[in-house]
Scaffold this active site. Structure first.
Site, PDB file in Angstrom:
ATOM      1  CG  HIS A 231      -1.941  -1.088   1.191  1.00 57.95           C
ATOM      2  ND1 HIS A 231      -2.698  -1.447   2.295  1.00 57.95           N
ATOM      3  CD2 HIS A 231      -2.325  -1.937   0.200  1.00 57.95           C
ATOM      4  CE1 HIS A 231      -3.495  -2.455   1.979  1.00 57.95           C
ATOM      5  NE2 HIS A 231      -3.285  -2.767   0.716  1.00 57.95           N
ATOM      6  CD  GLU A 261      -3.013  -5.794  -5.494  1.00 53.76           C
ATOM      7  OE1 GLU A 261      -2.193  -6.571  -4.949  1.00 53.76           O
ATOM      8  OE2 GLU A 261      -3.949  -5.259  -4.873  1.00 53.76           O
ATOM      9  CD  GLU A 357      -4.237  -9.456  -2.377  1.00 49.60           C
ATOM     10  OE1 GLU A 357      -3.419  -8.526  -2.449  1.00 49.60           O
ATOM     11  OE2 GLU A 357      -5.445  -9.293  -2.151  1.00 49.60           O
TER      12      GLU A 357
END
Length: 401
Positions: A231, A261, A357
């Site tokens: 982040h 992503e 992820e």
């Protein structure tokens, strides 16, 4: 002096909601079933996600409180006067506007629907201590029951309409990814690449949903050392030949967030980085194969942990391997009960939507330094899963230039 109202109804324009009325009616039937099972007479929601889930209205607080009041027969949003009639146009059901002429008008408006001396369902994971005290003072509840875990469980199972919106969001994320890929070259700043992706997604959302509100779509595009955290915000760092990159596109459509992503490199990838990247891609593919009905979040996590441990890379893992999708945001979080972590025992079921992820962060100074992350969105189906992310991953596709 003219009397000023404490609250009133200001309704103008036409209703415009993300879903058909039948979708909200079905959600409220489910909520009222929860309320009946818990002996709750009135539900007082204060969070962005539950208010949006049951009414369609996504508020902008700016320091002001908002609410949704649901009783056996009513569904009423409570909004601030600064918003005028916009909350009514974006709410399923009724809307009451409170004024700021007098302190506590918000709670007076809430009380006008909720009544006093009733068993109140509320969100213990959201309401502040101050507002909880105000709730007791103004509503005099005979009981307070935290229904946030029950509503989270309801939100975990996505309707056909929700899945259609999430599928569209994933396609928009891919559009943003393509714009980012086209903007990557040495000397370009992270912020310039991020803006290209964001602009492409906002235009695509407007094309697909001409009646929607447009806000909160964003990109995190990181390079070099800035890839170490998932982040990390965008900077003005200029891309350099051989840089590791992290592409993160986040379209927001009516409060529904989706994501893409990917790990990329500028021009070339060294051998040490390629080796780590390929292992993380293999973990990503292995993890996706595990997402099927009957598997628990903890079991999936343990299996991917073992995969990394066998390769002496588990120490570089930084967070869980995936999470729910639906009404979620960096503002208000997600369904915490559907995350791929060691402490989550939720069993995957058809209708759930979850990401895979895996991320490895190799510290600066070590071979292959940087953050590696791939991210796909998957629908849990009756016999497995459906991957709705289309953007390619891995060294064969994402060494750019």
């Amino acid at each position: 002096m003219t009397d000023r109202p404490q609250y009133y109804r200001f309704h103008q324009g036409e209703k415009s909601l993300p879903f058909a009325d039948a979708e909200y009616e079905a959600r409220l039937i489910g909520l009222r079933r929860i309320m009946a099972d818990r002996d709750v007479a009135v539900a007082v929601f204060t969070s962005m996600h539950n208010i949006a889930y049951y009414s369609g209205f996504l508020y902008c607080a700016f320091g002001r409180p908002y609410a949704l009041i649901v009783t056996e027969h009513e569904c009423v949003t409570i909004s601030a006067g600064i918003d005028a009639a916009q909350p009514w146009r974006r709410s399923f059901g009724d809307n009451i506007t409170y004024t700021d002429w007098e302190r506590s008008n918000y709670w007076r408006a809430v009380r006008s629907v909720a009544g006093i001396g009733r068993v109140v369902g509320y969100e213990a994971d959201h309401i502040s201590v101050v507002q909880a005290q105000a709730l007791r003072h103004h509503l005099h509840p005979t009981g307070l029951i935290d229904i946030s875990p029950d509503t989270m469980q309801q939100r975990m199972y996505k309707s056909e309409a929700e899945r259609a919106l999430i599928r569209a969001g994933a396609a928009v994320a891919d559009v943003g990814g393509a714009a980012i890929r086209d903007a990557i070259k040495p000397g370009t700043r992270e912020i310039d690449v991020a803006m290209a992706g964001r602009d492409a997604m906002e235009l695509e959302i407007a094309k697909r949903y001409p009646e929607a509100e447009y806000r909160d779509t964003w990109v995190w595009f990181q390079s070099g050392i800035n890839t170490d955290g998932a982040h990390n915000p965008v900077t003005a760092r200029e891309l350099q030949q051989g840089d590791i990159l992290s592409l993160n596109t986040f379209p927001m459509i009516s409060g529904y967030y989706t994501a893409l992503e990917r790990t990329l490199f500028v021009g070339e990838v060294d051998d040490a980085s390629r080796k780590i990247w390929e292992v993380n891609v293999a973990a990503h593919e292995y993890g996706m194969s595990l997402l099927k009905p009957g598997a628990s979040c903890a079991e999936v996590t343990a299996q991917i942990n073992a995969f990394f441990e066998e390769r002496d890379l588990l120490k570089y893992r930084t967070f869980g391997y995936g999470h729910s999708f639906g009404l979620l945001s960096h503002y208000y979080g997600r369904e915490a009960g559907l995350e791929l972590r060691e402490d989550i025992d939720t069993i995957l079921q058809p209708g759930m939507v979850i990401s895979m992820e895996p991320m490895l962060t190799i510290p600066e100074g070590e071979p292959g330094a940087g953050g590696y992350r791939e991210h796909d969105i998957l629908f849990i189906t009756e016999d497995g899963n459906e991957n709705i992310t289309g953007f390619p991953y891995g060294p064969e596709h994402n060494v750019i230039g």
